[in-house]
Scaffold this motif. Structure first.
Motif: not given
Length: 526
Positions: A176-182, A270-273, A319-321, A391-396
């Motif tokens: 949500r707050d950054a991009w990551y490059f290899r 990847q992110t948790l989201a 947050c997941p993002e 917990i709710y978000q991970i369990l869909h």
């Protein structure tokens, strides 16, 4: 009168001569000094106690080189000399014992133990010490050692983009707050792969993150670049794709003359989201494996939050993002075939702020109004709320913050019972989102509940036996022994070395006590 004749001189007896200077002991049967240099590993014979009279020892067991107490002026030459023992070395502690400990030191520790209970205490102490050493060894494989981190920081100091090679033009991960490059960096004739963190406009201050101590669940930084972005970097917005943030962000970055970029040794994929979004099918087909994975991911979140609180630092936006996932170098050997896609990644918290300098921004006015009436600081309350939402978000299970705050604790959305972990996760979510602050569990208690869900004790332990501290203490001692046996058996096989899940398990059993288990099981199985 003639002088009296002189008195005859007394002769010193050989057995009572003054002690000679030299080694205080030699090997049995060989009083020569060079015996100690030939056999340095042979421990000295156990000294006699001072209360033992030498007359009680048979002549064939009395060494002629035994220590002798120097004569004093108050002693007559004809009086027997008191027997003294040499200086005793302190007995080693159970934490210092290894299989290679010499029997002389081992005897000093075991001699005072006259019952099996004492020996059992020594063995239990050795087991805890072994778990501590094993945990530290696994952690060195998971987290970059501090010495190497300092070397890389010194090597990257003052460098620009010219010192790095761009491995991928497009970002490997977007939060949500950054991009990551290899990016690649040559160090000691080896190319290392790092992640360049390009912050989005308006992201929190980066100064707090650079001062954090290393932790397995906290994003590590080893350098920063203050330079123009290379033109070959491609951002999602510039390709016409839908970005997590505003579509104008890449354009603003292109016009920015200088931008501060952070370098991290951990490369997120990847992110948790993204993980949660792509795992719906796995949750349906393998609910037990997936929900165990959910417990392990939540456990890493709680451990990271505990680490931040000890440094008076809060997470910026939990947050997941904003939770990053990093692949472990050594996946567990038990995961093969279909279960390989369920391998446990490292979870990293990547957004921070100083608690005393800034209040955590509330997501809604409803949350702000609600938290202002609580005694605890809002930043601390928000952590419990965020983990309960995770917990709710991970369990869909769909839930919004407004609905969570509007529900009473017994009216939260239903979590389907798909595995042995479902009921416990539902109970934990209810305790974290409880409207009564006195009944809401802390992050530390949430971490303990997740550990019990993963490694026990389970409720069936108390089906036939009443829950007591003695029972829980015995359970901990047996499980520690079985855990060490499991590591020993696995080391004899062929496969990968212990990984992240084994490290988390060691963290649990090296610290847990029967008192903690009693309180946690009361809350979990109420």
């Amino acid at each position: 009168d003639p002088l009296p004749p002189p008195l005859p001189k007394k002769q010193l007896q050989r057995a009572e001569s003054l002690p000679e200077q030299g080694p205080s002991w030699h090997c049995w049967g060989d009083p020569t000094p060079w015996a100690t240099s030939i056999l340095p590993n042979i421990p000295p014979p156990h000294p006699w106690h001072e209360e033992e009279a030498p007359s009680s020892i048979p002549l064939w067991d009395r060494p002629s080189w035994g220590p002798k107490k120097p004569l004093t002026k108050s002693q007559s030459l004809g009086e027997p000399v008191a027997w003294s023992s040499p200086q005793k070395a302190p007995a080693p502690s159970p934490a210092e014992l290894t299989f290679g400990t010499v029997d002389g030191e081992l005897g000093q520790l075991l001699q005072p133990l006259e019952s099996p209970v004492g020996v059992c205490g020594v063995v239990l102490g050795c087991q805890v010490a072994a778990l501590v050493r094993l945990s530290a060894r696994i952690q060195e494989e998971l987290v970059m050692p501090e010495e190497r981190q300092q070397l890389l920081e010194a090597e990257l100091a003052g460098k620009s983009w010219a010192a790095l090679s761009i491995l991928d033009r497009e970002p490997c991960c977007e939060s949500r707050d950054a991009w990551y490059f290899r990016v690649g960096f040559t160090f000691e004739q080896t190319q290392l792969v790092f992640a360049a963190k390009v912050p989005k406009p308006g992201c929190p201050s980066l100064g707090v993150q650079s001062s954090l101590r290393a932790h397995c669940s906290i994003q590590c930084l080893i350098g920063r670049l203050t330079d123009r972005l290379p033109p070959e970097l491609v951002f999602p917005g510039s390709l016409g794709e839908q970005s997590t943030g505003s579509g104008e962000e890449p354009a603003r970055l292109a016009t920015c003359p200088v931008l501060q970029v952070l370098i991290s040794p951990e490369v997120p994929y990847q992110t948790l989201a993204g993980f949660v979004k792509g795992s719906r099918g796995l949750h349906r087909t393998s609910p037990g494996h997936y929900e165990r994975l959910a417990c392990l991911l939540l456990l890493q979140v709680c451990m990271g939050l505990e680490h931040l609180r000890m440094q008076n630092v809060g997470q910026g936006d939990l947050c997941p993002e904003n939770l990053l996932l990093v692949r472990c170098l050594c996946p567990p050997r038990t995961q093969q075939g279909k279960e390989a896609s369920l391998s446990l990644p490292r979870l990293l918290i990547s957004s921070f702020f100083k608690v005393k300098d800034k209040r955590r921004p509330c997501s809604t006015s409803q949350e702000q109004d609600w938290t202002q009436g609580l005694a605890a600081p809002p930043s601390l309350v928000a952590d419990e709320l965020s983990v309960g939402m995770l917990i709710y978000q991970i369990l869909h299970v769909g839930i919004s913050l407004e609905n969570a705050l509007g529900f009473r604790s017994n009216r939260l959305p239903e979590i389907p019972s798909l595995s042995i972990y479902s009921t416990g996760l539902k109970r934990l979510a209810m305790l974290l989102l409880h409207r009564d602050p006195c009944k809401r569990v802390s992050i530390e208690q949430a971490r303990s509940i997740l550990q019990v869900l993963l490694w026990g004790p389970r409720q069936e332990l108390f089906a036939r036996s009443k829950k007591t501290l003695t029972l829980l203490r015995s359970w901990v001692e047996v499980k520690r022994a079985l855990l060490l046996l499991k590591f020993a058996e696995n080391s004899a096989g062929v496969g990968a070395s212990p990984g992240l899940e084994e490290w988390l398990c060691c963290q649990y059993f090296k610290e847990v006590t029967e008192h903690t288990l009693y309180q946690v099981t009361q809350a979990l199985y109420a």
